[in-house]
Design an enzyme around this catalytic site. Structure first.
Site, PDB file in Angstrom:
ATOM      1  N   ASP D  18      41.560  15.262  16.531  1.00 10.88           N
ATOM      2  CA  ASP D  18      42.409  15.424  15.587  1.00 10.88           C
ATOM      3  C   ASP D  18      43.403  14.306  15.353  1.00 10.88           C
ATOM      4  OD1 ASP D  18      40.858  17.764  15.524  1.00 10.88           O
ATOM      5  OD2 ASP D  18      42.613  18.887  15.967  1.00 10.88           O
ATOM      6  N   ARG D  98      58.139  19.213  24.200  1.00 11.44           N
ATOM      7  CA  ARG D  98      58.361  18.664  22.849  1.00 11.44           C
ATOM      8  C   ARG D  98      59.421  17.920  22.532  1.00 11.44           C
ATOM      9  NH1 ARG D  98      53.254  19.066  22.681  1.00 11.44           N
ATOM     10  NH2 ARG D  98      52.499  20.728  21.968  1.00 11.44           N
ATOM     11  N   ASP D 127      55.434  24.307  17.205  1.00 10.48           N
ATOM     12  CA  ASP D 127      55.511  22.864  17.641  1.00 10.48           C
ATOM     13  C   ASP D 127      56.118  21.916  16.501  1.00 10.48           C
ATOM     14  OD1 ASP D 127      54.946  23.293  20.356  1.00 10.48           O
ATOM     15  OD2 ASP D 127      52.839  23.014  20.007  1.00 10.48           O
ATOM     16  N   SER D 181      42.144  26.850  21.480  1.00  9.51           N
ATOM     17  CA  SER D 181      42.914  25.343  21.462  1.00  9.51           C
ATOM     18  C   SER D 181      43.733  25.558  22.614  1.00  9.51           C
ATOM     19  CB  SER D 181      43.853  25.612  20.290  1.00  9.51           C
ATOM     20  OG  SER D 181      44.919  24.922  20.385  1.00  9.51           O
TER      21      SER D 181
END
Lengths: 409, 409, 409, 409
Positions: D18, D98, D127, D181
């Site tokens: 991705d 993050r 996110d 995922s």
């Protein structure tokens, strides 16, 4: 929730230039039927012209309603039960009016079979959020049209040009730009923008509409009493009044005595600071009276609990979450506390001051017998204080013995 | 922590009749050495007589200290950083003075080798708690003597008789009972008891010592500026001043303009409601100025977080937990927020009113470029508001689709 | 509230040695009539002997009652609606039983015309506070007798001697001191004191009464479902049950699978830390199930609001303030949130573990259509996220531009 | 903040399909230079391939960095000081990673003179918010590119087609769609989407990567000790370890013993509920150990204050406000509390269970001398309890006397 063509839209319509332009713009842009809704929330304007103008634009379904009593009874008073202040100072006069307008707008949409609603709030302010959160909470599939975020009429010149091209009457005093923007209802008026944008500069006296200045107020005090029942005011000077009548009377009293002005830099939900000049004459008196009514009728921990959740409650209303689960939950807590908030508060109004002259209640928890400096005949045993202090101190002593003196960590 | 015989006790000694009786009573009852500690916290009394009287009673170790700067710098100002109000109205003038007195008393006890401390607070009030919690937190094994909870001098007559029998001078105006009780320091004066016990009756003008009434204040406004640095005031009208000097000056300004009176029914930690008349002229101005200084310099969520913890912080100070882990933790949070609270607030003082004339800061977060009604040159994209509202509304829409319209539960 | 002679006292009577000694001691010391009240709250003991013993002591008014359903329905379940944990771990099994006992004790006192109540809790623990706060809140003029704080039977030897002298039967296993103290009801059992006083040492297996250890639990999982209605459990494996029946069944399931042990050092209201071993098999399952039931039925902000007030609510119950205004207000908030907490939770119990196997609800707010990674057919517009982020970031950007990078202050 | 052309963009690059597609898409769409940044946060993947692939795409500035120690020391541990749980259950494993990625990305952007940053998070998740709030807070004028919200590659088919057309290697197992995922770092792994979208269905065992199931865990317990210093873990079984080493070791211990699984329906900041399967083996042990370390070293009110602000702190981290004034303020409060959180916790790990075996500390506040059931030699005076209770009850008694029995309102 995909986009779809609009068939019929209910517009929150004031009858003024801006919402008249919106009305016409909606008709042209969406080629849909427009239904107008004009509410009297005590803004102090005639509603007749709004109806006439709407007719002039070919509107077939026109709603003009006096919502003052509902506004005060179901929105203003519940909010005042919490002694609500946003950012320590603001009485939320604009915020509290939006949910009611939205609710009626949605009810009308259901009634007339409209699939959309529209409002005249700009894309930088809080009001768009308040209107739309209420719309969505009440009718989740409604199409919301916010012309100020969509259209091409982004300058005053263009807007006036559109008005002229579309035979929209323009009042002489609207030709030039207003020096500031005003919102008003029975609770307050707010002024902001343009002339008022520099927070280093005090507002000109011309800005104020609901109050005379403390300097100009009479040099003679006005004394009044306010009676409360279950946390809501019900009478002035012993005369029972409906909610809107009572607030109207308090507004007059506040106005005459220079009470209720606020010059505030606040934080908008959309992320920037803004500056507003607020006038809330009656509300300022009401907040003061309510807090002092509570002071003798409310249990200590009940009051402290209310105080601790108030900032969150105020934030919710400011941000537009009146119709939300969390506001309803907090309201349940607040309302539970007010059953015994009954009695009378005695005030003196003088040149911007609200001076407490006394409070009394059939439900008073203030007990002279206990608090007295005189002999209390055993109502309170002073020896109890020692044990109370000793056990409250115990963890601090143990901490100090473990080397953490003075509450160290 | 078992009881033990007292060898030497440090007494918080004002020099007045009551603490003189206590001094003598301690000498007789405990047959121990008494050390006196008299502090100037700005109560407005001469300290010389206290020393003389102590000498007269044969006290060998006499401590007389001017703590005004420490009081304002390390206690008052930190508290004002939080915009602290107890029960929405009270500026905590008495509460904030007790920790400092206790701390010095304990330091002196350590210095002179005393094993006990004593204070003159009564058994019904908050002050006994504040003194003793601080004592225990700072010296966990200290013996605390609270004569008002112990002795047999429970009536005024007996106390006067004891004074006479022990050659304690009685001022002529102390023969009769005072109509109310007074406590004072640089931040405020409080009056309570007796004449003031009925909350339905307004206090007589004679009660007020630190302020003239709004009615009596001059009909001409006084304009001032206050400068802040890291949340604390540092200058008036551009003139830098030490903390105590600055607060003294604010007190004068407030007094002359009828600012800072409060008639309050509050909830004591020991469980009853009591009524106090407070005068906090300078503090009232300072609170107003600080909040407005923050309004342009503090981030929204920083401010809201402070507001949400403030009631708890105020309660801690009121209840006497200044020297506690939780107060220190909250102070860390509060202090962390004040680094950029710098700038100038411009005020007008007029007959009880504090009117904001402007605020400016080198650290301002108020951005005219963003908030303007005029073209903002792309500083804010109005289209963003739609997504913002849509996602804030999403849970309310999903709720409504599941049958919970209007934020129902 | 002055002290007065006691005519009749209602004693919370278990029938055990200690409360039998108290019974006799009351008769002798106060020379008053003693009424006994023995309640079945699921502690797992026969109540018959308590009646017999009371008769033996000449008690004329004996109350023996099964309060299990009321206990679970009106105390345990309301508390579990809040996902209540004291200090992050403790399910409040002892705390929640005290208010009900106190309430019935006071009701009986009113019924039989007693002027006093007595309990067998010690002077160091929380239970004395819980009993007495409830007594006073329900009958403010009641005389409270707490023998453990009053009497001279301060050692085990003296207590046994008093028992012998007064013909109080002593079970053989009570001759020696118990190695620890136990309290039990339908929600939990607690063990503390003596053998368990060193928190560095794990409890012996002998301490546990309500659970087998995870090690000893079967190596085969048990699957169950629990159904909820308005936040309360109503059925296990689809079988509707009364509150007490349901909790009893959950206790069995938990016990068999080694679920619900807790070894805790907690902070008592009276100021010291103490160590307890708690077994709450059914309650541990219930908390887990309720939280997961809420996870699909409760609005986000409703849940977060509940979470934010929970610690305060837990503290109130722990400290004994069940019958207080603030607990009632919080309960109103909590109950308001539970209307749609309906559905079924599917669990697997295995050697100390509670493993979630699924949750479903007719009132689910979980919407696969919106959350899906697959095409959502317009249910959510990803473009909205940009505006949402931009406006949430605005104050941070303005702050950074003003020199406060990274959320600096 | 107007839109502008992009010259150079720093991409958070994993090396997977991705972000490789994103890399190429950025080069083609924005015709700008792309800088890649690949961080090792303990996700358990080789970083070498990411560098190679970036080279293959002609990237000139490639940053590959091991941030594991910084991640655990400056993000994970500070968060664990607060016993942080989002919605009562979630250890925030994704959320906490993050801010660090964003911070380094911005630092690199400053270093290489990039004007934009890009990430691979989708438009429905949290996110994107976390990345972008951090970007904006650290570099307010940065251009943010979120391809998943912008591009036309909205189906898997199109994305694969783009990959093929652009010579992007596609691993065999990526041809078909993944059944769910995954995100992973040293603190946790999360799995969500597709196969896992129905919350009524338990996850298949194949989903789990970081833990074996309790059923499969050995039937023999593992005992360990963890040492803390100022609230952070510093050693396992007495062996001092760096933060990342220690967490790695705890992960192994948790994994082997079936500890740390969570099946959660949570509320996203963007407004919908989502379901995730989380594995946090080491973190689950750490939370348990830390809370129990605090239980003997932290003052009661310090702990309660932490508990009361924790939900807000967790929400801030979950929502992406790590770099915000309010998170910094709360961190100051939390960190202030941890100075004495020192000592050792002894645990037994067994088939999904964490069983406390003991805790000890040089800074313990647990005082056997005070709490003991035995004679305490005057450490605690039981008589004090009476006064303590009496004054705590006073307001309830006064309320009851005024007709509000049982804490009525």
């Amino acid at each position: 929730m995909a986009e779809k063509k609009v068939k019929k839209v209910v517009l929150a319509y004031s009858g003024g230039l801006d919402t008249s332009v919106i009305l016409r713009w909606l008709q042209k842009t969406y080629e849909c039927e427009v239904v107008t809704f004009t509410a009297d929330l005590g803004q102090g304007e005639e509603l007749g012209p709004a109806r006439k103008k709407a007719e002039m634009f070919g509107v077939k379904e026109i709603f003009v309603e006096d919502l003052r009593e509902e506004f005060v009874r179901d929105y203003v008073f519940p909010m005042f039960r919490a002694n609500t202040l946003y950012e320590g100072q603001y009485l939320l006069g604009t915020s509290i009016a939006r949910p009611l307008i939205s609710k009626r707008q949605i009810e009308i949409a259901e009634q007339v079979g409209a699939d959309a609603v529209a409002h005249g709030a700009t894309g930088k302010g809080n009001d768009q959020v308040r209107f739309e959160l209420a719309y969505y909470a009440l009718k989740p599939d409604v199409k919301v049209i916010a012309p100020w975020r969509e259209w091409e009429l982004t300058s005053r010149t263009r807007l006036l040009q559109f008005a002229e091209e579309n035979q929209i009457p323009i009042a002489h005093d609207k030709r030039g730009e207003a020096p500031f923007s005003v919102d008003a209802n029975l609770l307050h008026s707010s002024s902001e923008g343009k002339l008022l944008e520099d927070p280093a500069v005090a507002p000109d006296e011309i800005v104020f509409q609901r109050t005379i200045s403390p300097e100009d107020a009479p040099d003679k005090a006005t004394e009044i009493t306010i009676d409360f029942k279950s946390g809501d005011p019900v009478a002035i000077n012993g005369v029972a009044m409906s909610p809107a009548t009572l607030l109207t009377r308090l507004n007059e009293l506040g106005k005459e005595n220079g009470i209720g002005r606020l010059d505030l830099v606040e934080n908008r939900f959309v992320g920037m600071k803004s500056r507003g000049i607020y006038e809330t004459p009656g509300g300022t008196i009401l907040l003061f009276a309510h807090r002092n009514m509570e002071s003798i009728t409310l249990d200590r921990e009940a009051g402290h609990l209310k105080d601790s959740i108030m900032p969150r409650y105020a934030e919710l209303i400011y941000n537009g979450f009146w119709f939300s689960p969390e506001r309803r939950m907090l309201q349940a807590l607040i309302d539970e506390s007010q059953h015994s908030v009954n009695g009378r508060v005695h005030l003196k109004l003088y040149k911007g001051n609200i001076i407490l002259m006394g409070r009394e209640s059939p439900n008073s928890l203030y007990d002279m017998r206990v608090v007295t400096f005189e002999d209390d005949e055993g109502a309170y045993n002073q020896v109890d204080a020692q044990g109370f202090i000793k056990l409250n101190a115990l963890r601090l002593r143990l901490g100090a013995q473990a080397g953490r003196r003075g509450g160290g960590l």
